[in-house]
Design a protein around this motif. Structure first.
Motif, PDB file in Angstrom:
ATOM      1  N   GLY A   6      -5.965   2.294   1.404  1.00  0.00           N
ATOM      2  CA  GLY A   6      -5.078   3.396   1.442  1.00  0.00           C
ATOM      3  C   GLY A   6      -5.317   4.725   0.655  1.00  0.00           C
TER       4      GLY A   6
ATOM      5  N   MET B 292       0.813  -1.521   0.090  1.00  0.00           N
ATOM      6  CA  MET B 292      -0.089  -0.271  -0.116  1.00  0.00           C
ATOM      7  C   MET B 292       0.857   1.593   0.118  1.00  0.00           C
ATOM      8  SD  MET B 292      -2.891   1.111   2.577  1.00  0.00           S
ATOM      9  CE  MET B 292      -2.524   1.352   3.575  1.00  0.00           C
ATOM     10  N   GLN B 293       0.725   2.211  -0.865  1.00  0.00           N
ATOM     11  CA  GLN B 293       1.661   3.508  -1.167  1.00  0.00           C
ATOM     12  C   GLN B 293       1.274   4.463   0.110  1.00  0.00           C
ATOM     13  OE1 GLN B 293       0.154   5.901  -4.244  1.00  0.00           O
ATOM     14  NE2 GLN B 293       2.247   7.276  -4.113  1.00  0.00           N
ATOM     15  N   LYS B 294       2.356   4.766   0.726  1.00  0.00           N
ATOM     16  CA  LYS B 294       2.240   5.781   1.760  1.00  0.00           C
ATOM     17  C   LYS B 294       1.401   6.967   1.644  1.00  0.00           C
ATOM     18  CE  LYS B 294       6.882   3.594   3.876  1.00  0.00           C
ATOM     19  NZ  LYS B 294       7.942   4.924   4.773  1.00  0.00           N
ATOM     20  N   PHE B 295       0.192   7.366   3.004  1.00  0.00           N
ATOM     21  CA  PHE B 295      -0.087   8.810   2.869  1.00  0.00           C
ATOM     22  C   PHE B 295       0.680   9.435   4.193  1.00  0.00           C
ATOM     23  CE2 PHE B 295      -4.241  10.896   1.322  1.00  0.00           C
ATOM     24  CZ  PHE B 295      -3.779  12.280   1.634  1.00  0.00           C
ATOM     25  N   THR B 296       1.658  10.708   3.520  1.00  0.00           N
ATOM     26  CA  THR B 296       1.638  11.701   4.728  1.00  0.00           C
ATOM     27  C   THR B 296       1.625  12.883   4.780  1.00  0.00           C
ATOM     28  OG1 THR B 296       3.744  11.581   3.132  1.00  0.00           O
ATOM     29  CG2 THR B 296       4.120  10.371   4.808  1.00  0.00           C
TER      30      THR B 296
ATOM     31  N   ASP C 208      -1.024  -2.641   4.497  1.00  0.00           N
ATOM     32  CA  ASP C 208      -1.705  -2.963   5.003  1.00  0.00           C
ATOM     33  C   ASP C 208      -2.192  -4.620   5.149  1.00  0.00           C
ATOM     34  OD1 ASP C 208      -1.344  -5.201   3.073  1.00  0.00           O
ATOM     35  OD2 ASP C 208      -1.824  -4.944   1.432  1.00  0.00           O
TER      36      ASP C 208
ATOM     37  N   GLN D 236      -9.322   5.466  -6.336  1.00  0.00           N
ATOM     38  CA  GLN D 236      -8.065   5.372  -6.569  1.00  0.00           C
ATOM     39  C   GLN D 236      -7.480   4.966  -8.158  1.00  0.00           C
ATOM     40  OE1 GLN D 236      -7.431   1.894  -3.223  1.00  0.00           O
ATOM     41  NE2 GLN D 236      -5.711   3.301  -2.338  1.00  0.00           N
ATOM     42  N   GLU D 237      -7.811   4.620  -8.343  1.00  0.00           N
ATOM     43  CA  GLU D 237      -7.325   4.194 -10.099  1.00  0.00           C
ATOM     44  C   GLU D 237      -7.461   5.041 -10.604  1.00  0.00           C
ATOM     45  OE1 GLU D 237      -8.899   0.895 -13.031  1.00  0.00           O
ATOM     46  OE2 GLU D 237      -6.879   0.160 -11.913  1.00  0.00           O
TER      47      GLU D 237
ATOM     48  N   ARG E  77      -6.689  10.288  -3.200  1.00  0.00           N
ATOM     49  CA  ARG E  77      -6.002   9.600  -2.515  1.00  0.00           C
ATOM     50  C   ARG E  77      -6.171   9.791  -1.317  1.00  0.00           C
ATOM     51  NH1 ARG E  77       0.000   9.728  -2.035  1.00  0.00           N
ATOM     52  NH2 ARG E  77      -0.993   7.536  -0.397  1.00  0.00           N
TER      53      ARG E  77
ATOM     54  N   GLY F 158       2.682   2.369   4.955  1.00  0.00           N
ATOM     55  CA  GLY F 158       1.840   2.438   3.856  1.00  0.00           C
ATOM     56  C   GLY F 158       2.232   0.442   4.584  1.00  0.00           C
TER      57      GLY F 158
ATOM     58  N   ASP G 244       1.033  -6.981   5.147  1.00  0.00           N
ATOM     59  CA  ASP G 244       1.577  -5.818   5.042  1.00  0.00           C
ATOM     60  C   ASP G 244       2.206  -6.379   6.394  1.00  0.00           C
ATOM     61  OD1 ASP G 244       2.616  -5.421   2.707  1.00  0.00           O
ATOM     62  OD2 ASP G 244       1.651  -4.031   3.032  1.00  0.00           O
TER      63      ASP G 244
END
Length: 204
Positions: free
Chosen positions: A117, A1-5, A176, A93-94, A98, A174, A179
């Motif tokens: 995410g 999963m992409q990090k979100f900061t 899920d 998302q696609e 975000r 990031g 992970d």
């Protein structure tokens, strides 16, 4: 999963309440066996004037040129109600989103979004009203969502929000559910290695 900061992007004002999952991704597009291919069908019944998706609806906000490439969606209360389909956050998302900002979210959608995410940000109705006013008078403006500080900035507007601490930590890293499990891979492997001997003792 992409990090979100920290995420800065053009925000789309979708001034509608009770946007359900069938509006987000209609049932006829749920035949795929993976997460790909849903973005092009996002808000199908609103974005297109025909079933073949060849005639864009010029009156739907996502089709306005100033919102091309937008990554933040702002909506009204009870966003994501309806069925429990995970395809809804996948489609958002696609398409490129975000983050979704709204006064409230359906619980299942909110959990599905966080697990995939997509950040759901809840602001008060008064804050949402102010944000809509700002976005509609400054079409195509960027908004910054900072999960580290749990803040939203849009021009001179500054809001704070809260995310469940566990979910927030997972998104910042990031991670899920898979992970998170794999972080204990060594412990799991040691347990599995010891299982044959344990079972032998139990069956003696």
């Amino acid at each position: 999963m992409q990090k979100f900061t920290v995420f800065t992007s053009v925000a789309v004002p979708l001034n509608r309440a009770n946007v359900d999952t069938d509006q987000i991704i209609p049932k006829q597009f749920l035949l795929a066996v993976d997460r790909k291919g849903f973005g092009k069908h996002l808000f199908h019944d609103h974005r297109w004037l025909d079933a073949e998706e060849t005639k864009p609806n010029p009156e739907f906000v996502l089709n306005f040129p100033e919102y091309k490439g937008a990554g933040i969606l702002v909506a009204q209360e009870n966003f994501g109600n309806g069925s429990s389909r995970e395809h809804a956050p996948w489609a958002l998302q696609e398409y490129g989103f975000r983050c979704v900002i709204a006064p409230s979210f359906a619980d299942i959608f909110k959990n599905n979004a966080l697990g995939n995410g997509l950040l759901p940000v809840e602001l008060t109705q008064a804050e949402i009203d102010a944000l809509f006013e700002k976005l509609e008078s400054n079409k195509g403006m960027e908004v910054t969502v900072n999960l580290e500080t749990e803040t939203v900035d849009a021009g001179d507007l500054h809001f704070t929000f809260k995310v469940d601490p566990f979910r927030r930590a997972m998104m910042l890293e990031g991670l899920d559910a898979i992970d998170l499990t794999l972080k204990d891979e060594a412990t799991i492997a040691a347990y599995e290695q010891a299982m044959p001997a344990w079972r032998a003792r139990v069956t003696e």
